[in-house]
Structure formats: C-alpha cells, structure tokens
Design a protein around this motif. Structure first.
Motif, PDB file in Angstrom:
ATOM      1  N   GLY A 104       4.754  -3.429  -5.119  1.00 46.66           N
ATOM      2  CA  GLY A 104       5.792  -3.928  -4.203  1.00 46.66           C
ATOM      3  C   GLY A 104       6.478  -2.874  -3.360  1.00 46.66           C
ATOM      4  N   PHE A 105       6.031  -1.609  -3.423  1.00 44.37           N
ATOM      5  CA  PHE A 105       6.690  -0.605  -2.564  1.00 44.37           C
ATOM      6  C   PHE A 105       5.754   0.548  -2.221  1.00 44.37           C
ATOM      7  N   VAL A 106       6.101   1.252  -1.137  1.00 44.33           N
ATOM      8  CA  VAL A 106       5.400   2.471  -0.746  1.00 44.33           C
ATOM      9  C   VAL A 106       6.435   3.522  -0.362  1.00 44.33           C
ATOM     10  N   VAL A 107       6.138   4.783  -0.679  1.00 41.89           N
ATOM     11  CA  VAL A 107       6.968   5.909  -0.231  1.00 41.89           C
ATOM     12  C   VAL A 107       6.095   6.717   0.724  1.00 41.89           C
ATOM     13  N   VAL A 108       6.604   6.961   1.924  1.00 44.18           N
ATOM     14  CA  VAL A 108       5.756   7.520   2.974  1.00 44.18           C
ATOM     15  C   VAL A 108       6.556   8.443   3.888  1.00 44.18           C
ATOM     16  N   GLU A 109       5.873   9.398   4.500  1.00 47.86           N
ATOM     17  CA  GLU A 109       6.524  10.249   5.498  1.00 47.86           C
ATOM     18  C   GLU A 109       6.610   9.495   6.838  1.00 47.86           C
ATOM     19  N   PRO A 110       7.519   9.928   7.735  1.00 47.34           N
ATOM     20  CA  PRO A 110       7.792   9.118   8.934  1.00 47.34           C
ATOM     21  C   PRO A 110       6.669   9.065   9.966  1.00 47.34           C
ATOM     22  N   GLY A 111       5.779  10.092   9.961  1.00 45.10           N
ATOM     23  CA  GLY A 111       4.781  10.160  11.037  1.00 45.10           C
ATOM     24  C   GLY A 111       3.528   9.339  10.783  1.00 45.10           C
ATOM     25  N   ALA A 112       3.466   8.616   9.662  1.00 45.22           N
ATOM     26  CA  ALA A 112       2.257   7.813   9.386  1.00 45.22           C
ATOM     27  C   ALA A 112       2.113   6.726  10.446  1.00 45.22           C
ATOM     28  N   VAL A 113       0.929   6.636  11.041  1.00 41.86           N
ATOM     29  CA  VAL A 113       0.666   5.563  12.009  1.00 41.86           C
ATOM     30  C   VAL A 113       0.578   4.257  11.206  1.00 41.86           C
ATOM     31  N   ILE A 114       1.257   3.225  11.702  1.00 44.40           N
ATOM     32  CA  ILE A 114       1.456   2.017  10.889  1.00 44.40           C
ATOM     33  C   ILE A 114       0.125   1.387  10.460  1.00 44.40           C
ATOM     34  N   LYS A 115      -0.831   1.299  11.381  1.00 43.70           N
ATOM     35  CA  LYS A 115      -2.112   0.659  11.021  1.00 43.70           C
ATOM     36  C   LYS A 115      -2.842   1.478   9.956  1.00 43.70           C
ATOM     37  N   GLU A 116      -2.795   2.811  10.111  1.00 42.34           N
ATOM     38  CA  GLU A 116      -3.483   3.654   9.124  1.00 42.34           C
ATOM     39  C   GLU A 116      -2.828   3.499   7.749  1.00 42.34           C
ATOM     40  N   LEU A 117      -1.504   3.431   7.737  1.00 42.44           N
ATOM     41  CA  LEU A 117      -0.774   3.227   6.488  1.00 42.44           C
ATOM     42  C   LEU A 117      -1.161   1.873   5.868  1.00 42.44           C
ATOM     43  N   ASP A 118      -1.160   0.836   6.702  1.00 40.42           N
ATOM     44  CA  ASP A 118      -1.465  -0.517   6.210  1.00 40.42           C
ATOM     45  C   ASP A 118      -2.899  -0.601   5.676  1.00 40.42           C
ATOM     46  N   ASP A 119      -3.842   0.043   6.387  1.00 46.70           N
ATOM     47  CA  ASP A 119      -5.247   0.025   5.937  1.00 46.70           C
ATOM     48  C   ASP A 119      -5.355   0.642   4.551  1.00 46.70           C
ATOM     49  N   GLU A 120      -4.636   1.766   4.371  1.00 46.10           N
ATOM     50  CA  GLU A 120      -4.724   2.442   3.072  1.00 46.10           C
ATOM     51  C   GLU A 120      -4.046   1.616   1.973  1.00 46.10           C
ATOM     52  N   LEU A 121      -2.950   0.985   2.306  1.00 44.85           N
ATOM     53  CA  LEU A 121      -2.263   0.137   1.326  1.00 44.85           C
ATOM     54  C   LEU A 121      -3.184  -0.985   0.855  1.00 44.85           C
ATOM     55  N   LYS A 122      -3.881  -1.604   1.828  1.00 46.74           N
ATOM     56  CA  LYS A 122      -4.775  -2.728   1.486  1.00 46.74           C
ATOM     57  C   LYS A 122      -5.904  -2.246   0.593  1.00 46.74           C
ATOM     58  N   GLU A 123      -6.479  -1.108   1.011  1.00 48.87           N
ATOM     59  CA  GLU A 123      -7.639  -0.595   0.275  1.00 48.87           C
ATOM     60  C   GLU A 123      -7.254  -0.161  -1.151  1.00 48.87           C
ATOM     61  N   LYS A 124      -6.118   0.529  -1.265  1.00 48.01           N
ATOM     62  CA  LYS A 124      -5.781   1.106  -2.577  1.00 48.01           C
ATOM     63  C   LYS A 124      -5.021   0.169  -3.496  1.00 48.01           C
ATOM     64  N   SER A 125      -4.311  -0.834  -2.915  1.00 45.33           N
ATOM     65  CA  SER A 125      -3.458  -1.630  -3.807  1.00 45.33           C
ATOM     66  C   SER A 125      -3.499  -3.130  -3.536  1.00 45.33           C
TER      67      SER A 125
END
Ligand code: FAD
Length: 466
Positions: free
Chosen positions: A109-130
C-alpha cells in the motif's frame, strides 16, 4: 544584497553543471507557452546556471551556497507545468532533479521514492515488482516527475476514484529541505503536508516522498459516443458516482472536439457526436455496460480489450486532462483553454455550455469530491487576446464557476484567488530571504494584493530590447 551569480556558480562548479547554452535554455522552460499571455510574459526568461542534483546532500550544498550569495533557486522535474511554475522569473539557479530517481522502498500500500522519478517509470516498476500502482497521475505520465506532480500538479487520471492530490490520504509523507544558512531537513505528515504540496517549490525542496498505492489491474479503455452533450455528461457523472464500478478516468468531449482534433477517432464519429473517454477496471466492465444501457443514446465505439479500429488510438489518458488542449493546439496554434470548476453540478455545466457557445468547446473531467462528484473543466477556447480572456474569466466567475486561471503564473491566481496562510507561514520560517522560486507566491511579496488586478513580479528579468 544583490545576487552574486558568478561566485555561487564558481563554488558549485564541482557538481554536474550544464555548460551548453541550449540545454540551459531548455531546462529554464516548461509548458508556459500553452497560454498566449504567459508566452508573451515569460519567453525571455532563463536561469544563470543549471545543476543536475544527484542526492539530498547535493541539494543541501546548493541551497547553502545560493543562500550565502542571495541567488534565487527554482526546482525542475519534468518541466511540464502549464502555469509557468518552473520558469525562473528572477534567473539564478535551476536545480534539475531527474537524477534523483531512486525507488527506496515498496511496501503493502505504499512506496518511498525520490522526487525525480518519472511517473510512468515508477508506475511500471511498482506493477512489475508488487502488483500495485499509483492512485493518480497527470496525463503527462511519461514525462512528469513524481516530485513535480506533488509540488505543481493537482490531480488527474485516477481522480475519478481518488479525488484530488490535496485530499486526505493521497500523500503520506514528504521530506523537505529548507533554504537557510544551515538548511534543515524536515519530515511532514498529516496537516503539515499542505505547507509544501502544490506550493511550486516556493518554500522547501522535496527530497523524498511516501505515497499510497492501489492494486494494479489490466484496465480497459473505452470511448462511448453520445447524441447529446447533456446525456454524455449525465452518464460520465453517473458512472463516477456509482460506488461499485471502479473507474480511473471519465472525460467528456463536447462536439466537435473528437471529430475536429482527435485524428484517430475522427473516422468513427461525426461532427455532432459527443464523446466520453473512460478507463474501467476489468472486473467492472459489466457494471459499466449495465449502466450504459440505462442511457439510451450511448454507443461503445472503442474498447482496448477488443480493438477493431485500423489505427490504434494510443492510451486514452493522452486524450484527457490537458492533453485535450494539446491535441487541439496541433490543429490550430491560436486555440487556448481555461481550467474551471462548475460549482453546482450538471445544471451549472449545462448553463455554461449554453452561455459560452461559439466561444469554447466544453471538455470535462469527472472527479470524486467529498461525499459526491465534481465537474472540472478544461474547455478549449477560441483564439482570444488577453483582454478577451480576462472577460471570459469574469463571465465564468459571474456565473459562480471557479477559475484556476491558467493565464497567470502565481500560486494564488492559478489557484483559489487567495493567500494560503499555511504555505506563507512556512515560507517565513523556511526561506527567510525569499529565494525559492521568487515571484510565484504573491502573499510573500505583496500581502495586500487585490486579485482583481494581474500580479506582476517586480524582479522578473526584463525582456531584452527588441
Ligand atoms: P515541473 O513542471 O518540473 O515542476 C512543477 C513545479 O514543481 C514547479 O514549480 C517546480 O519548481 C516544482 N518542483 C519540481 N520538483 C520539485 C521538488 N523536488 N521540490 C519542490 N518543488 C519542486 N497536471 C495535473 O495535475 N494533472 C494533469 O492531468 C495534467 N495534465 C497535463 C497535460 C499537459 C499536456 C500539460 C502540458 C500539463 C499537464 N499538467 C497536469 C501539468 C503538469 O504536467 C503536471 O502537474 C506534472 O505533474 C508536473 O510535473 P513535472 O515533473 O513536469 O514538474
């Protein structure tokens, strides 16, 4: 003290500093040109130097040096803000955070991330890993950063279910660095989040974010054609309000938007068709179809899970939110837009539809709000000069429509036309010299400003002589 750009630049020269003048110019610009008024006011603006920050420690070092030499600092994520948020009005240092893009933790239910992550790249990784995804994203998904969204955005794809970014629970925690002789690192949760979220980086630099997540699905994208604008709007409102049908997007495009500006949709609609774009959870497609049967004149013309069109339209989120305007401007550069909240629901939308016929084409985005729904609008406006645009804004306000004026670069004028006391109070303690993104918070510079006038920052760099 006047800024000492040369000294600050020299002291920071060991960092990753841009040297190419074209890159410095590019990284000093966002989507300000979307507005003819902002284009005229801001086109000449440029940073004195640009640093690609790689860590929070580097941010602290940059802020310390810039503070000592009175140099303004403007943050930059993807540079997609359409209110000129990332434009350095007074020049100085632009900090680009694209290299601060690490995902630090993914939990249930949560992610901790640095501010410069491109949103789509972050979302792709979230889907793939969790198997999880972000609750909401702007239609600039593939370019915008997560820090820029929290600091400069308001909501988007996902708001049809989760409301706006500012709604409780949509941000969990922000880590923020202050602009002082000795910058402090602060952690904000709860009510404190409002100090810096949607503050355009005027009172602190976000170096880490903790955001809530939702389960990821193979969402189904749909276009539905309607004979009348009223039925299209009623349907979009009804599906957003339907508690058991999970959707991520409900956009309404009044005729002739789909036919005139959506090239790949054009063969499937006529000039008089009104279109609704939807993103529906796969397990709720039956609920969607059942609801649609209650609206006699709606036909599904496209489903992403059963494409019959010769040419794929691409992702439906790139038709919605401010991408509608972008598509229209590709056909006519003179077209522009407004950002409106139709307080009063469907009847207010219909009143505006009739009142402004010929001046604009209605485009609505449905959002959850409190215990109900809200009609947000990004209508496509016919070419107009500044005075005509101001009159159009005044005409909307006279009808009790709220305008988030996209032809202004300040927080207040682009927002609720009033000072945000929480943001101002925090700026007083976090940025005593007023060096963070100067000129964007009117209340800091001119507490007695009358919102009937257009604010003009006195230290904006003058335009070069023609
Ligand atoms: P930037 O433009 O780089 O920055 C935005 C603001 O945040 C600036 O004031 C900047 O100084 C500040 N900032 C950036 N990083 C930080 C940081 N780390 N700390 C403090 N301040 C920081 N917006 C929406 O909300 N929803 C939409 O659906 C949407 N659709 C859009 C569609 C189009 C075609 C366009 C042009 C714009 C749209 N926008 C939308 C506006 C914008 O794209 C989004 O708000 C986006 O999230 C901004 O992210 P960015 O990384 O590009 O931020």
């Amino acid at each position: 003290m006047p800024p000492n750009f040369a000294e600050a630049k020299a002291k920071l020269s060991h960092l990753d500093m841009e040297e190419n003048p074209a890159t410095i110019r590019n990284k000093s610009r966002d989507f300000f040109w979307y507005s003819p008024v902002l284009k005229d006011a801001m086109d000449h603006l440029e940073a004195d130097f640009v640093i690609n920050a790689k860590s929070e420690d580097e941010i602290i070092e940059i802020l310390k040096v810039c503070y000592a030499h009175d140099v303004p600092v403007t943050m930059r994520g993807g540079g997609t803000g359409n209110y000129g948020q990332a434009m350095p009005l007074a020049g100085g240092c632009v900090i680009h955070v694209a290299k601060m893009n690490k995902i630090k933790e993914i939990g249930a239910g949560f992610v901790v991330v640095e501010p410069g992550a491109v949103i789509k790249e972050l979302d792709d990784e979230l889907k793939e890993k969790s198997g999880q995804e972000l609750r909401m994203f702007p239609s600039t998904y593939s370019q915008a950063t997560i820090g820029g969204f929290i600091a400069g955005g308001s909501g988007g794809v996902g708001s049809a279910n989760w409301g706006a970014l500012r709604d409780l629970g949509n941000i969990k925690r922000l880590r923020v660095v202050t602009m002082e002789a000795e910058p402090r690192v602060l952690e904000f949760t709860g009510e404190e989040l409002h100090r810096v979220s949607h503050a355009y980086g005027t009172n602190g630099i976000i170096t880490e974010l903790e955001l809530p997540l939702a389960p990821a699905y193979e969402w189904i994208e749909v276009f539905v054609r309607f004979d009348t604008f009223r039925t299209a709007t009623e349907f979009a409102g009804a599906i957003t309000a339907e508690p058991g049908v999970l959707i991520k997007l409900a956009s309404v495009y009044a005729a002739p938007i789909a036919h005139s500006y959506f090239q790949r949709v054009k063969p499937h609609v006529t000039e008089s068709d009104h279109l609704v774009g939807l993103i529906v959870a796969p397990h709720n497609i039956d609920g969607f179809l059942t609801l649609l049967e209650r609206f006699k004149d709606g036909d599904v013309i496209y489903r992403s899970d059963a494409v019959t069109w010769d040419r794929h339209p691409g992702p439906i989120y790139e038709f919605g939110w401010n991408h509608t305007t972008l598509r229209a401007m590709k056909f006519n550069k003179g077209l522009t837009y407004l950002q409106v909240r139709y307080v009063g629901g469907l009847e207010k939308v219909m009143e505006a539809y009739e009142a402004f016929e010929g001046k604009l084409h209605m485009h609505l985005e449905l959002m959850r709000e409190g215990d109900g729904i809200a009609f947000a609008g990004l209508p496509i406006v016919q070419p107009m000069n500044k005075d005509e645009l101001d009159q159009l804004v005044a005409d909307h306000e006279a009808m009790d429509c709220m305008i988030f004026n996209p032809h202004r670069y300040t927080l207040e004028e682009g927002g609720r036309q009033s000072a945000d006391e929480r943001q101002l109070a925090f700026k007083r303690e976090s940025d005593p010299k007023g060096l963070l993104n100067p000129g964007k918070m009117i209340a800091w510079d001119e507490p007695d400003f009358d919102y009937a006038d257009m604010y003009s920052y006195k230290n904006t760099r003058p335009k070069p002589e023609a």
